[in-house]
Design an enzyme around this catalytic site. Sequence first.
Site: not given
Ligand code: RIB
Ligand code: CA
Length: 317
Positions: A10, A14-15, A167, A173, A175, A245-246
């Site tokens: 998405d 960070d993707d 988060n 979290e 996702n 993260h990703d």
């Molecule tokens: O919690 C981190 C995730 O949520 C990562 O994939 C960031 O891109 C968001 O989608």
């Molecule tokens: Ca992501």
Amino acid sequence: MPRRILIDADPGVDDALALALALRSPELSPVAVCAVNGNASVEKAAANALRILDVLNPSPRPPVAKGADQPLSRPRVGAEHVHGGDGLGGATELRGQNGSLRYPPSETPLDQRHAVDLILDAADEETVLAALGPLTNVALAVRADARKMRRYAELVVMGGAFRTSGNVTPQAEFNVYADPHALQEVLAAGLQLTFIPLDATSSVLLTPQTLAEARGSLGRFTRDISAQLLAFTQKAAGVNGMHVHDALVIAYLLDESLFRLEHVCARVETAEGASLGRTYHEAGGTPNARAAFEADEARILALLKSRVLSLQPDGDR
Ligand code: RIB
Ligand code: CA
């Protein structure tokens, strides 16, 4: 032989870094990029995936397909306040000195197939599925043909928070919170599943100094998309840097010794309320996944510095 990988994401800042690391790693062969609703709408996520591939200019260039535009059953939640209204920290509005857009909409069209069809078509024992956003596309593919989905060598999910805070809420979290029912259905499908949760990803930070010194067009792109996320993370998490993260899902696929992994009996809360989207290990339950609980920050950042930011891995210069 490079490992075949299908990336469902998405984009998302960070993707974008995860896609860059994957496409700058000869050990991996991305066969397709699938967009899912999450950080931004699926339309923006798909358009961003095309833009990111324009910046990376890989050969061969993987197709980009659009997937689910909303969660399986919950109302949509986004992360525009974190990743920007465009999903790339506002970088899609940046202009060069000649006034033209620095990252214009791509001229490459989307693949006409739905992301779920690509995910099912790619399922085989030689291919890994990397899920970097909410698991809606993956769950829809499981609904369509769970037996075919079990052919994937592994499903690696950036998601969850098992022994650490969430988060989005203290327990969840993003996702998983965005589509908890999707994770619940994926957990029941019997895939070879590995979580890269916040337990591992929250300890890896890209510092402002590293971002400032990143070189080349990809280094500039990283800086351009990261400014908003960096500011948000510094303020919200009180840390001097931004999480990636990703990108840790790709780092895991490159070298799982970068992580300390445990077998878990992963469960997810789907009931409305304070625990919605919480992931946890059910003590005494039959293991159904592995989860990473520690990450080697220095070695992971070295990968990003050398392969994405054109910096010496052992330092910022
Ligand atoms: O919690 C981190 C995730 O949520 C990562 O994939 C960031 O891109 C968001 O989608
Ligand atoms: Ca992501």
